[in-house]
Design a protein around this motif. Structure first.
Motif, mmCIF file in Angstrom:
data_model
loop_
_atom_site.group_PDB
_atom_site.id
_atom_site.type_symbol
_atom_site.label_atom_id
_atom_site.label_comp_id
_atom_site.label_asym_id
_atom_site.label_seq_id
_atom_site.Cartn_x
_atom_site.Cartn_y
_atom_site.Cartn_z
ATOM 1 N N ARG A 1 70.000 -98.871 16.015
ATOM 2 C CA ARG A 1 68.905 -98.114 15.407
ATOM 3 C C ARG A 1 67.572 -98.851 15.498
ATOM 4 N NH1 ARG A 1 71.588 -97.174 9.697
ATOM 5 N NH2 ARG A 1 73.244 -96.620 11.162
ATOM 6 N N LYS A 2 67.589 -100.108 15.921
ATOM 7 C CA LYS A 2 66.334 -100.828 16.186
ATOM 8 C C LYS A 2 65.885 -100.656 17.628
ATOM 9 C CE LYS A 2 66.654 -104.398 12.610
ATOM 10 N NZ LYS A 2 66.489 -105.839 12.308
ATOM 11 N N ILE B 1 59.195 -100.750 21.143
ATOM 12 C CA ILE B 1 59.792 -101.768 20.286
ATOM 13 C C ILE B 1 59.310 -103.138 20.757
ATOM 14 C CG2 ILE B 1 61.833 -100.399 19.701
ATOM 15 C CD1 ILE B 1 63.410 -101.943 21.811
ATOM 16 N N ASN C 1 61.592 -109.792 17.283
ATOM 17 C CA ASN C 1 62.829 -109.453 16.581
ATOM 18 C C ASN C 1 63.641 -110.714 16.303
ATOM 19 O OD1 ASN C 1 65.175 -108.386 15.591
ATOM 20 N ND2 ASN C 1 65.670 -107.156 17.389
ATOM 21 N N TYR D 1 66.540 -108.037 21.588
ATOM 22 C CA TYR D 1 65.710 -109.192 21.235
ATOM 23 C C TYR D 1 65.698 -110.163 22.405
ATOM 24 C CZ TYR D 1 70.142 -111.648 20.258
ATOM 25 O OH TYR D 1 71.392 -112.223 20.359
ATOM 26 N N GLU E 1 63.643 -95.624 7.880
ATOM 27 C CA GLU E 1 65.019 -95.748 8.341
ATOM 28 C C GLU E 1 65.528 -94.542 9.115
ATOM 29 O OE1 GLU E 1 67.597 -96.840 5.148
ATOM 30 O OE2 GLU E 1 66.762 -98.854 4.998
ATOM 31 N N GLY F 1 69.849 -105.466 17.530
ATOM 32 C CA GLY F 1 69.128 -104.573 18.418
ATOM 33 C C GLY F 1 68.806 -105.288 19.712
ATOM 34 N N GLN G 1 64.829 -97.760 13.054
ATOM 35 C CA GLN G 1 64.047 -98.733 12.295
ATOM 36 C C GLN G 1 63.137 -99.514 13.240
ATOM 37 O OE1 GLN G 1 66.868 -101.338 10.374
ATOM 38 N NE2 GLN G 1 67.874 -99.691 9.241
ATOM 39 N N GLU G 2 61.934 -99.814 12.778
ATOM 40 C CA GLU G 2 60.999 -100.688 13.500
ATOM 41 C C GLU G 2 60.683 -100.156 14.894
ATOM 42 O OE1 GLU G 2 62.527 -104.689 13.309
ATOM 43 O OE2 GLU G 2 63.194 -104.414 11.250
#
Length: 891
Positions: free
Chosen positions: A132-133, A104, A109, A116, A85, A114, A61-62
């Motif tokens: 998954r981020k 990323i 975030n 950040y 996703e 994830g 994701q993202e």
């Protein structure tokens, strides 16, 4: 709520993964705007998968995906598909090296999942599905891999670069950057991955394991907090030693690290070898941390360390097994804390939380079994049911099997599943093997939601000298099943019989339970049927049953004690927990009396038996001071609301306040004598003995201030200004701020101003300053909370501040949160809506007070439902919030 409602996931649909990842190589190039993540995965098809020709589907994701390669060959756009996703790759071989490059943005975030940024530090939180981020991956707990991680960043800004395992390579690069490569030899799922980069100070120590290995211990914090780490380090070493002595578990890496992070959704995270902690759970020193804070640090440090085995070395197969690691580990950290301090006091504190909050969860729309059957968003199931009730279920196994067989069962469990992913059934099977017992019926505790109700009646035959107890168990309907559909539970009932002379030796058919040979006045009955009776012989006078000793099962006990019987338990029982519980039941009865008296316009008349019992406690110098403090503490308004059929918050508040004032005025001599007898100006230590003294001294001060007399208001203000520790200073501040005496108002204002002026640079202390104001019972508190939301020290971006101000108000100030015009509900819904997109986890967790709308009168029910409906109409509602709202409105 949304056009496409999120899909529920069911335990019954579990399938093994189609692919396995044997090795994971990650390379992070940290950059202020965009971080580049390169992933190289050694993947093969799972020979146990149901189908052998499925496409490779990875979670993500993202992520701004730059390239995809298999065995070094870059794929073109027709060979894979990307959606919001996942990444689906077509036609993959049996085994292959899979590589991706993606960008990323940790700086953007705000979900704190994830990778950040917290202030100037990069950090991660990957449980449950944060990985998954970071990169495309099989982000599920039953896919375990060996990780090697390289982190590259500017050396001046980020001199400390950390990840899981042991450091194997490091060096400088040509462009003012440097790198460190970490290797974790123990296979783990992605949720246990961790990365930290920052300019951090470190406290270093070491621990010698039982096999003679030297382990380096490091705690990383901001430089200004390095003086607050000693207690955490001591707690860590005590935890390591305890786990070796009690469970035979030795630490396995060369280094164990803790990092304190200010912006964190949870308390802490047990990432293998690199635990990331909320600052509130690691930083402690007497001037800035209360006794409760010291105890919380010790407990959380232990909890995360114990996860090294009960969670990391043996992890959970899927998220429906979450209590496999959390319930077991909460039980382990509870036993550790009990061994470090007072076992009875620890038990009282646990049961207060369970009865007040977890029982309410069991009775609400989010009620779920310890092993849920389904969920929409797993983050919503990091609940008191999974953690605290899950620990109670493990405790019952410990009670039924005894410590030796339980230890044998845990050894079998760890040996059998080391390096793998297990289930709750696997854990119970190990206990069955160790004990030779069939625990099939015990599994109801895992599969059924709700709090069982145990009704008990008695009959005494003076001629036959027998005493019979009859037990009837049931469990109320919950969203997943009606009462009639639920099976009986296996209920360990620890009990004794108490007469005017004290506890008596028990004689009964041993088939109904078991004795402790060293304690003939105590037995554990095993209740397994909807209704059953136990008869005791050789009973010459009618006894008082001491039931559910040490809270041996998480049930709602119903026995019609009269008040003289409660006094007998308070004064004669040899079970410390039940002495406390009897004092609470007597206090509840007195407060209910006051509510009835007030409802007809009468003045309150307190039962003299409560005053006599409290007076005797204050004069008794032999009982543990901490237990005296707990026994003198009146049941909270939140608990009184929880046990009421309809929570009349205004009546509860008024009655409890008047009872407290009446006790204070009636026992002012005893309270003042005991207060004066307890030392104050001593060098602070977070020992059980000192904590006990402070707790008793401050409950005495609380009662004395409740008299409203200027002498005691001044005593509180003097304690505030002269205290050499945060426990005494915060206790005095709370007394002043929560007092309804007119003379207290200027003192409270001066104390609040002085407190903030002194501690404004200490974020955790300021959070306490928010909380003491948010929980004040005065009618203008809601307006003050709104004003504080605009304060320079408050931000919705920091979970600790949200919990400290909004959470404290909504959860711990019922008379103001539930004010009749519904403005308290409106405030909470505004906060939830604001957090819905920025931090969905926090938004969903903040919703809990509104979900309990059925507990209140029709007017409040309507107002609470209206706010839930308003939130439900928000566009782009997160899965987290959607699940809570939909279940609450359908309840």
């Amino acid at each position: 709520m949304r056009d496409a409602e999120p899909r529920a996931i069911y335990l019954r649909d579990y399938q093994v993964p189609d692919f396995l990842i044997d090795k994971t190589h990650l390379h992070f190039a940290l950059h202020p705007q965009t971080t580049r993540v390169t992933s190289e995965l050694k993947i093969r098809r799972n020979p146990e998968a149901e189908q052998s020709d499925r496409e490779l589907v990875l979670h993500g994701q993202e992520i701004d995906l730059q390239s995809v390669s298999i065995n070094g060959k870059q794929l073109n756009a027709s060979e894979y598909r990307v959606d919001s996703e996942s990444l689906t790759v077509f036609n993959v071989p049996e085994s292959f090296t899979f590589s991706t490059v993606g960008f990323i943005s940790p700086e953007q975030n705000t979900s704190l999942e994830g990778l950040y940024k917290s202030k100037t530090m990069y950090c991660t939180q990957c449980e449950a599905e944060g990985f998954r981020k970071i990169t495309y991956y099989l982000d599920r707990p039953d896919v375990l891999s060996e990780f090697t991680t390289t982190v590259v960043a500017n050396k001046a800004e980020y001199p400390v670069l950390l990840s899981n395992g042991n450091p194997v390579k490091f060096g400088d690069l040509d462009d003012d950057t440097h790198f460190v490569t970490w290797h974790d030899p123990f296979r783990k799922p992605a949720y246990l991955f961790a990365l930290v980069a920052g300019d951090l100070a470190v406290l270093e120590d070491s621990f010698t394991t039982m096999s003679g290995r030297e382990v380096t211990l490091k705690i990383f914090v901001e430089d200004k907090d390095i003086d607050k780490c000693d207690h955490a380090m001591t707690s860590l070493k005590n935890s390591m030693r305890w786990d070796e002595e009690v469970y035979g578990r030795e630490y396995d890496l060369d280094i164990f690290m803790i990092v304190a992070v200010d912006d964190f959704n949870m308390g802490a995270m047990e990432n293998k070898g690199l635990n990331i902690f909320n600052t509130s759970c690691v930083l402690a020193k007497p001037e800035t941390t209360t006794d409760f804070g010291f105890q919380r640090v010790e407990s959380v440090v232990a909890h995360e360390y114990f996860h090294n085995w009960s969670g990391n070395r043996v992890t959970c197969r899927d998220w429906f097994q979450l209590s496999l690691k959390e319930g077991f580990t909460v039980f382990r950290d509870s036993e550790f804390s009990a061994d470090m301090g007072s076992r009875t006091v620890k038990r009282v504190e646990e049961v207060k939380l369970l009865r007040t909050m977890q029982f309410a969860e069991d009775a609400g729309p989010m009620a779920h079994p310890v092993q849920p059957a389904s969920f929409i968003e797993i983050s919503n199931f990091y609940t008191l049911t999974v953690y605290e009730k899950g620990a109670e279920v493990v405790r019952m196994l410990h009670t039924l099997l005894g410590p030796e067989q339980f230890r044998k069962g845990s050894d079998i469990y760890f040996a059998r599943h080391d390096g793998g992913a297990a289930t709750i059934n696997d854990f119970v099977a190990a206990m069955e093997e160790a004990s030779g017992r069939d625990l099939k019926n015990f599994m109801s505790w895992y599969s059924q939601a709700g709090t069982p109700v145990l009704k008990v009646s008695d009959q005494f035959d003076s001629v036959a000298q027998t005493y019979t107890l009859t037990f009837h168990q049931s469990c109320p309907s919950t969203p997943e099943a009606s009462e009639s559909e639920k099976s009986p539970y296996v209920i360990p009932m620890a009990m004794g019989l108490v007469t005017s002379a004290g506890p008596i030796a028990l004689q009964f058919d041993a088939a109904g339970g078991h004795f402790d040979a060293s304690r003939p006045t105590h037995a554990v009955l095993e209740l397994t049927k909807s209704e059953e009776s136990i008869t005791f012989s050789g009973v010459s006078e009618r006894p008082v049953p001491s039931l559910l000793r040490n809270f041996s099962s998480p049930v709602r006990l119903q026995f019609n004690y009269d008040r003289d019987q409660l006094v007998t338990l308070i004064t004669k029982d040899d079970d410390g927990f039940n002495r406390w519980d009897a004092s609470q039941q007597l206090a509840v009865a007195v407060i209910h009396d006051a509510q009835s008296q007030l409802s007809v316009g009468a003045g309150i008349d307190i039962d003299a038996r409560l005053l006599t019992a409290f007076g005797a406690l204050l004069q008794d110098r032999y009982i543990d001071a901490a237990m005296v403090a707990h026994m003198l503490s009146l049941p909270s308004e939140v608990f009184l609301a929880e046990i009421a059929e309809v929570a009349a918050v205004d009546d509860i508040h008024k009655a409890r306040s008047l009872v407290k004032k009446t006790i204070a005025k009636s026992l002012i001599a005893e309270l003042s004598d005991r207060f004066a007898s307890l030392p104050s100006a001593v060098h602070y230590s977070a020992t059980a003995e000192q904590i006990a003294v402070r707790s008793l001294k401050n409950i005495c001060l609380e009662y004395l201030v409740a008299t409203g007399e200027s002498e005691w208001l001044q005593a509180a203000f003097s304690q505030f200004t002269e205290a050499n520790n945060m426990t005494d200073q915060m206790a005095a501040l709370t007394c002043l701020v929560h007092s309804d005496a007119a003379a207290a108002e200027p003192m409270a204002a001066a104390a609040l101003a002085a407190f903030y002026q002194r501690w404004q640079a200490e974020a955790l202390v300021v959070n306490q300053w928010f909380s003491v104001q948010a929980t004040a019972p005065q009618p203008n508190t809601l307006a003050k909370v709104r004003t504080l939301m605009e304060h320079e020290a408050f931000t919705l971006k920091n979970p600790n501040k949200v919990r400290g101000l909004i959470g404290a108000f909504a959860n711990n100030n019922p008379v103001n949160f539930h004010q009749a015009d519904g403005q308290g509900y409106g405030l909470l819904s505004e906060v939830v809506i604001a957090l819905n997109t920025s931090n969905p986890q926090m938004a969903a967790r903040m919703l809990a007070p509104l979900t309990r709308w059925k507990k209140y009168d029709a007017n409040r029910q309507g107002l609470m439902r209206a706010e839930l409906q308003k939130i439900g109409k928000v566009e782009s509602l997160s899965k987290d919030v959607f699940e809570v709202i939909s279940k609450s409105l359908d309840f």
